[in-house]
Design a protein around this motif. Sequence first.
Motif, PDB file in Angstrom:
ATOM      1  N   ASP A  60     -40.014 -33.380 170.391  1.00 53.28           N
ATOM      2  CA  ASP A  60     -41.340 -32.948 169.949  1.00 53.28           C
ATOM      3  C   ASP A  60     -41.283 -31.531 169.378  1.00 53.28           C
ATOM      4  N   ARG A  61     -41.826 -31.351 168.185  1.00 55.96           N
ATOM      5  CA  ARG A  61     -41.757 -30.058 167.491  1.00 55.96           C
ATOM      6  C   ARG A  61     -42.601 -28.980 168.162  1.00 55.96           C
ATOM      7  N   ARG A  62     -43.411 -29.352 169.147  1.00 52.76           N
ATOM      8  CA  ARG A  62     -44.197 -28.348 169.864  1.00 52.76           C
ATOM      9  C   ARG A  62     -43.364 -27.601 170.907  1.00 52.76           C
ATOM     10  N   PHE A  63     -42.102 -27.984 171.019  1.00 52.88           N
ATOM     11  CA  PHE A  63     -41.180 -27.281 171.909  1.00 52.88           C
ATOM     12  C   PHE A  63     -40.170 -26.517 171.065  1.00 52.88           C
ATOM     13  N   SER A  64     -40.011 -25.235 171.368  1.00 58.71           N
ATOM     14  CA  SER A  64     -39.229 -24.316 170.536  1.00 58.71           C
ATOM     15  C   SER A  64     -37.979 -23.834 171.261  1.00 58.71           C
ATOM     16  N   ARG A  65     -36.852 -23.823 170.537  1.00 57.52           N
ATOM     17  CA  ARG A  65     -35.661 -23.157 171.037  1.00 57.52           C
ATOM     18  C   ARG A  65     -35.691 -21.675 170.679  1.00 57.52           C
ATOM     19  N   ALA A  66     -36.265 -21.337 169.545  1.00 58.09           N
ATOM     20  CA  ALA A  66     -36.252 -19.954 169.074  1.00 58.09           C
ATOM     21  C   ALA A  66     -37.006 -19.023 170.014  1.00 58.09           C
ATOM     22  N   MET A  67     -38.014 -19.528 170.703  1.00 56.27           N
ATOM     23  CA  MET A  67     -38.787 -18.690 171.615  1.00 56.27           C
ATOM     24  C   MET A  67     -37.944 -18.156 172.768  1.00 56.27           C
ATOM     25  N   ALA A  68     -36.820 -18.821 173.047  1.00 51.56           N
ATOM     26  CA  ALA A  68     -35.965 -18.386 174.151  1.00 51.56           C
ATOM     27  C   ALA A  68     -35.453 -16.964 173.935  1.00 51.56           C
ATOM     28  N   ALA A  69     -35.299 -16.557 172.668  1.00 55.47           N
ATOM     29  CA  ALA A  69     -34.805 -15.214 172.373  1.00 55.47           C
ATOM     30  C   ALA A  69     -35.795 -14.134 172.799  1.00 55.47           C
ATOM     31  N   GLU A  70     -37.065 -14.503 172.901  1.00 51.67           N
ATOM     32  CA  GLU A  70     -38.107 -13.543 173.267  1.00 51.67           C
ATOM     33  C   GLU A  70     -38.400 -13.538 174.761  1.00 51.67           C
ATOM     34  N   ARG A  71     -37.779 -14.461 175.502  1.00 54.46           N
ATOM     35  CA  ARG A  71     -38.101 -14.642 176.906  1.00 54.46           C
ATOM     36  C   ARG A  71     -36.858 -14.466 177.776  1.00 54.46           C
ATOM     37  N   ASP A  72     -37.072 -14.460 179.075  1.00 51.88           N
ATOM     38  CA  ASP A  72     -35.964 -14.389 180.032  1.00 51.88           C
ATOM     39  C   ASP A  72     -35.513 -15.824 180.299  1.00 51.88           C
ATOM     40  N   GLU A  73     -34.741 -16.383 179.362  1.00 54.03           N
ATOM     41  CA  GLU A  73     -34.398 -17.806 179.384  1.00 54.03           C
ATOM     42  C   GLU A  73     -33.671 -18.202 180.670  1.00 54.03           C
ATOM     43  N   PRO A  74     -34.032 -19.333 181.286  1.00 58.48           N
ATOM     44  CA  PRO A  74     -33.306 -19.821 182.460  1.00 58.48           C
ATOM     45  C   PRO A  74     -31.832 -20.060 182.115  1.00 58.48           C
ATOM     46  N   ARG A  75     -30.937 -19.558 182.968  1.00 58.02           N
ATOM     47  CA  ARG A  75     -29.518 -19.659 182.659  1.00 58.02           C
ATOM     48  C   ARG A  75     -28.696 -19.480 183.934  1.00 58.02           C
ATOM     49  N   ASN A  76     -27.417 -19.815 183.848  1.00 53.06           N
ATOM     50  CA  ASN A  76     -26.525 -19.736 184.996  1.00 53.06           C
ATOM     51  C   ASN A  76     -25.742 -18.440 185.063  1.00 53.06           C
ATOM     52  N   GLN A  77     -25.758 -17.644 184.006  1.00 56.01           N
ATOM     53  CA  GLN A  77     -24.961 -16.438 183.964  1.00 56.01           C
ATOM     54  C   GLN A  77     -25.864 -15.232 183.677  1.00 56.01           C
ATOM     55  N   TYR A  79     -25.500 -12.762 181.550  1.00 56.79           N
ATOM     56  CA  TYR A  79     -25.579 -12.336 180.150  1.00 56.79           C
ATOM     57  C   TYR A  79     -26.264 -13.408 179.307  1.00 56.79           C
ATOM     58  N   ARG A  80     -26.726 -12.978 178.144  1.00 55.12           N
ATOM     59  CA  ARG A  80     -27.354 -13.896 177.197  1.00 55.12           C
ATOM     60  C   ARG A  80     -26.323 -14.323 176.168  1.00 55.12           C
ATOM     61  N   ARG A  81     -26.200 -15.607 175.956  1.00 53.66           N
ATOM     62  CA  ARG A  81     -25.247 -16.113 174.973  1.00 53.66           C
ATOM     63  C   ARG A  81     -25.768 -15.880 173.561  1.00 53.66           C
ATOM     64  N   PRO A  82     -24.879 -15.677 172.593  1.00 54.18           N
ATOM     65  CA  PRO A  82     -25.334 -15.572 171.213  1.00 54.18           C
ATOM     66  C   PRO A  82     -26.086 -16.830 170.808  1.00 54.18           C
ATOM     67  N   THR A 177     -17.947 -11.298 183.759  1.00 58.80           N
ATOM     68  CA  THR A 177     -19.016 -10.308 183.736  1.00 58.80           C
ATOM     69  C   THR A 177     -19.575 -10.229 182.325  1.00 58.80           C
ATOM     70  N   ALA A 178     -20.706  -9.582 182.183  1.00 54.44           N
ATOM     71  CA  ALA A 178     -21.301  -9.428 180.856  1.00 54.44           C
ATOM     72  C   ALA A 178     -20.346  -8.682 179.923  1.00 54.44           C
ATOM     73  N   ALA A 179     -19.649  -7.672 180.452  1.00 58.60           N
ATOM     74  CA  ALA A 179     -18.712  -6.900 179.624  1.00 58.60           C
ATOM     75  C   ALA A 179     -17.531  -7.761 179.184  1.00 58.60           C
ATOM     76  N   GLU A 180     -17.026  -8.592 180.103  1.00 58.61           N
ATOM     77  CA  GLU A 180     -15.904  -9.464 179.753  1.00 58.61           C
ATOM     78  C   GLU A 180     -16.317 -10.495 178.712  1.00 58.61           C
ATOM     79  N   PHE A 181     -17.518 -11.042 178.883  1.00 59.54           N
ATOM     80  CA  PHE A 181     -17.997 -12.010 177.913  1.00 59.54           C
ATOM     81  C   PHE A 181     -18.140 -11.363 176.534  1.00 59.54           C
ATOM     82  N   ALA A 182     -18.686 -10.154 176.500  1.00 58.64           N
ATOM     83  CA  ALA A 182     -18.856  -9.449 175.222  1.00 58.64           C
ATOM     84  C   ALA A 182     -17.511  -9.192 174.554  1.00 58.64           C
ATOM     85  N   ARG A 183     -16.491  -8.858 175.353  1.00 61.37           N
ATOM     86  CA  ARG A 183     -15.159  -8.612 174.791  1.00 61.37           C
ATOM     87  C   ARG A 183     -14.584  -9.885 174.164  1.00 61.37           C
TER      88      ARG A 183
END
Length: 397
Positions: A60-77, A79-82, A177-183
């Motif tokens: 359904d187009r009423r659900f957005s993936r792009a909005m996740a960039a503006e929010r504290d997206e639920p995740r297991n780690q 850091y935020r993935r690209p 860690t976030a630093a290791e992921f960024a590297r």
Amino acid sequence: MTAADERLRRYPFNLSEGLEIDPAYAEARSAPGLLRVQLPFGEPAWLATRYEDARFVLGDRRFSRAMAAERDEPRNQPYRRPGGILSMDPPDHTRLRVLVAGAFTVRRVEKLRPWVREIANRLIDDMFTAGPPVDLVEAFALPLPVQVICELLGVPVADRSRFRVWSDALLSTSSLTAAEFARVDGELRAYMADLVVARRAEPAEDLMSALIAARAEDGDRLSEAELIDLCIAVLVAGHETTATQIPNFAHVLLARPTLYRGLHDEPDRVPAAVEELMRFVPLGAGAGFARYATEDVEVGGVLVRAGEPVMAAIGSANRDESRFPDAAQVRFDRPDTAHLGFGHGVHHCLGAPLARLELQEALLALTSRLPGLREAGEPVWKTQMIVRGPRHMPVAW
């Protein structure tokens, strides 16, 4: 409308080891409404566990993936993935997808079948030469899709081993860690940027050259960053999931030797087997890639408010008895295999035709040439990864 249960459940439910699906999913499917869950990081989310609800949220187009960039997206780690293409909505998503889609049409991919079959059989030859026991992951499941996707993308043979480390890091849930992921992310992006420069100077008959040419024809359609993101997405997604599903499929079938031998006797059933195993195997450790409601939307009898995230539990949806009778059984004669293993909607897996072909040829090679295949020890399972599957799987024949 169903009364929403606001109690938070810790998520994900599944363990990393093995391919069992947690009973909590069956309990959720039998209860009305959606679950309210809390991942280790990010805001709470609704969890859709039934087939129709999960398919609805994905499509359904009423659900957005792009909005996740503006929010504290639920995740297991932490850091935020690209983001990349998986975090876009139309029309930006459509613009990028169209550029890559031509390389993965069913007709174009089907032309690769003799080549993929040759690779699979050559790897089986090498297994015979080495003699049992061998690690099915290292000897067969990993090199098959890695060779295919690297060849399509134009990655030099000498560099292919480096992608195992990068891919593991990018798909890790909490081991870095976030630093290791960024590297690691920086290393891969730098490598891909250099490869783009080389391909721009000397184009070849590969996907990267085609993407560069598409950008050159109309510079505002594909930025340099988008080009690099696309190449990374194709490379990582193009081999890791397939390399994981091959031993997953083998593990399921070897525990059901009648089914395995049946594919040896009737190889024309391999395509149906791939679809059923895609449905049956809960590849993801849990649901991911939250979709955010852009307006109030009713899902499964629950009113999801605008701005709230919903996650689709694909592994659970594919075990929904209301959609797949005998869902806990592996049946190659299943009349309806409209599974969600490749997703649904605008983010349906772009490489699904290639993945299907590789999985078919892998199963065909294994069952036709190794009818006596068996596990020669306990698999060593991946941990702290988005996908579940053996890291090592000793086999003999």
